[in-house]
Design an enzyme around this catalytic site. Sequence first.
Site, PDB file in Angstrom:
ATOM      1  CB  SER A 126      -1.256   0.142   1.273  1.00 30.82           C
ATOM      2  OG  SER A 126      -1.596  -1.006   1.050  1.00 30.82           O
ATOM      3  NE  ARG A 133      -2.495   4.180   0.169  1.00 35.40           N
ATOM      4  CZ  ARG A 133      -2.842   3.287  -0.183  1.00 35.40           C
ATOM      5  NH1 ARG A 133      -2.169   2.766  -0.336  1.00 35.40           N
ATOM      6  NH2 ARG A 133      -4.285   3.660   0.070  1.00 35.40           N
ATOM      7  N   GLY A 142      -5.475  -3.762  -8.211  1.00 35.33           N
ATOM      8  CA  GLY A 142      -6.868  -3.105  -7.930  1.00 35.33           C
ATOM      9  C   GLY A 142      -6.336  -1.346  -7.119  1.00 35.33           C
ATOM     10  NE  ARG A 165     -10.456  -6.362  -7.471  1.00 36.24           N
ATOM     11  CZ  ARG A 165      -9.099  -6.107  -6.631  1.00 36.24           C
ATOM     12  NH1 ARG A 165      -8.000  -5.756  -6.818  1.00 36.24           N
ATOM     13  NH2 ARG A 165      -9.348  -5.737  -5.291  1.00 36.24           N
ATOM     14  CD  GLN A 179      -7.795  -1.540  -3.302  1.00 32.47           C
ATOM     15  OE1 GLN A 179      -8.848  -1.250  -4.558  1.00 32.47           O
ATOM     16  NE2 GLN A 179      -7.173  -1.900  -3.698  1.00 32.47           N
ATOM     17  CG  ASP A 212      -5.057  -7.095   1.366  1.00 39.47           C
ATOM     18  OD1 ASP A 212      -6.508  -7.329   1.373  1.00 39.47           O
ATOM     19  OD2 ASP A 212      -4.424  -5.603   1.683  1.00 39.47           O
ATOM     20  NE  ARG A 266      -7.844 -11.881  -2.438  1.00 37.56           N
ATOM     21  CZ  ARG A 266      -7.018 -11.031  -1.751  1.00 37.56           C
ATOM     22  NH1 ARG A 266      -7.624  -9.963  -0.599  1.00 37.56           N
ATOM     23  NH2 ARG A 266      -5.834 -10.848  -2.338  1.00 37.56           N
ATOM     24  NE  ARG A 318      -3.176  -9.627   0.363  1.00 40.55           N
ATOM     25  CZ  ARG A 318      -2.065  -9.275   0.087  1.00 40.55           C
ATOM     26  NH1 ARG A 318      -1.539  -9.916   0.538  1.00 40.55           N
ATOM     27  NH2 ARG A 318      -1.721  -8.174  -0.107  1.00 40.55           N
TER      28      ARG A 318
HETATM   29  C1  S3P Z   1      -5.941  -1.101  -0.017  1.00 43.70           C
HETATM   30  C2  S3P Z   1      -6.828  -1.367   0.555  1.00 43.70           C
HETATM   31  C3  S3P Z   1      -7.822  -2.475   0.449  1.00 43.70           C
HETATM   32  C4  S3P Z   1      -6.764  -3.939   0.427  1.00 43.70           C
HETATM   33  C5  S3P Z   1      -5.503  -3.801  -0.957  1.00 43.70           C
HETATM   34  C6  S3P Z   1      -4.885  -2.716  -0.406  1.00 43.70           C
HETATM   35  C7  S3P Z   1      -5.457  -0.095   0.027  1.00 43.70           C
HETATM   36  O1  S3P Z   1      -8.725  -2.482  -0.753  1.00 43.70           O
HETATM   37  O2  S3P Z   1      -7.841  -5.343   0.324  1.00 43.70           O
HETATM   38  O3  S3P Z   1      -4.829  -4.829  -0.589  1.00 43.70           O
HETATM   39  O4  S3P Z   1      -3.774   0.240  -0.690  1.00 43.70           O
HETATM   40  O5  S3P Z   1      -5.719   0.936  -0.097  1.00 43.70           O
HETATM   41  P1  S3P Z   1      -9.971  -2.631  -0.635  1.00 43.70           P
HETATM   42  O6  S3P Z   1      -9.785  -0.410  -0.369  1.00 43.70           O
HETATM   43  O7  S3P Z   1     -10.782  -3.014  -1.659  1.00 43.70           O
HETATM   44  O8  S3P Z   1     -10.476  -2.044   0.389  1.00 43.70           O
END
Ligand code: S3P
Length: 451
Positions: A29, A33, A100, A128, A175, A326, A357, A402
Amino acid sequence: MSSHGDPIPMTSSASGPLRGEAHVPGDKSISHRSLILGAMTVGETKVTGLLEGQDVLDTAKAMRAFGAEIEKTGDTWHIHGVGVGGFAEPDNVIDCGNSGTGVRLIMGAMATSPITATFTGDASLNGRPMARVTDPLALFGTKSYGRKGGRLPMTLVGAADPLPVRYEVPVPSAQVKSAVLLAGLNAPGDTVVIEKEATRDHSERMLAGFGATIRTEETDEGRVITLQGRPEFKPQTIIVPRDPSSAAFPVCAAIITEGSDVLVPNIGLNPTRAGLFFTLQDMGADLTFENMREEGGEPVADLRARFSPDLKGIEVPAERAASMIDEYPVLSVVAAFAEGKTHMPGVKELRVKESDRIDAMAIGLRAAGVRVDEGEDWWTVHGLGHGNVPGGATAASQLDHRIAMSFMVMGFATQKPMSVDDGGPIATSFPIFESLMGGLGAKIERKGAEA
Ligand code: S3P
């Protein structure tokens, strides 16, 4: 099918004891960023400890396509960004691969610039839901043209005269929250995001670090995050902490594998990420936090996980779900080795990750002799106790890193080996998984199940 090449079947078998130190890679994450915020900053941002998994490399490539210069010398990534609102229009389609986080955050970051970009990904990502991001971006004035059901490939036309927005996120998703905040950067005035359930707060912390004026208030409505638009970002030097979501794999492996004692150093225990570790302790796992300290404003510890023969099934608090979203796949594996039921409610979001999942784990666990019950937003694993889990199945990893890693961990302690049809997706988040686990004494081979 592997996201990048031919499928890589893998099989894991009775291992252990697992011993030693597990230095897991950088946080996924925070890595995404770092690249995106660095690309939105004039001057040189330096990043060490970046996760060099395929997801993050795809985001680096995308940031270059929007005009940033990114190169690596030695251990350091150097990002020369273009400033808030300075993105160039990409010449080509942006391929975010399996990620994603990558695609949703980048959509937010470009949504309030007067440029057009088309996004695509692999079969998992193209299945997705993206409306959760494009709906709030439309409030800024961004237009999107995707496939039916708001799926990729999708073209976004950024708003030329963006308006700041006030948006309550309808699903617990960092996200979505982050996409709205990143879009708010190039809108005049205050953008406000409200979340009812606290999700990972890396965007808020990092935006403040880059010099944005941002504040979070806990109110009766939930967490209210207010970001002032059009900040002048200052380049940063970022040391990416190690990823608690990757740490989960050696930690859980040690807990279920006889005789194990593994140290996983330098893991961030940000409360919005650490739910799994408290859940494992609630199950009776021998997991301790050593050398607790603060680094870069975040709590950090060395995790010590030891074989835990007397795990018990528990009710996992629904309000903990966002802080361990996760980690449910590998938790379900640990639950198979516990005595009694582990019930996991409030987890609807698991159905729209890299795979569904709940479905992917339930199919593989059942094939391995473990009873699993499920509903739309809950599932229950009926644990068999240590030494009693049959195994001997091949699970489909469904383009989901995962899922593949969870079944590989399971095979260290099942009676018969466990296989996955494709371990290729592991490289999206944990490219050194096989060598790291092998170094601890785990047996993973690149081959399918014995005929
Ligand atoms: C993430 C947010 C989560 C997580 C993903 C990383 C992020 O997803 O499952 O692996 O870095 O903001 P969601 O926003 O869909 O919950």
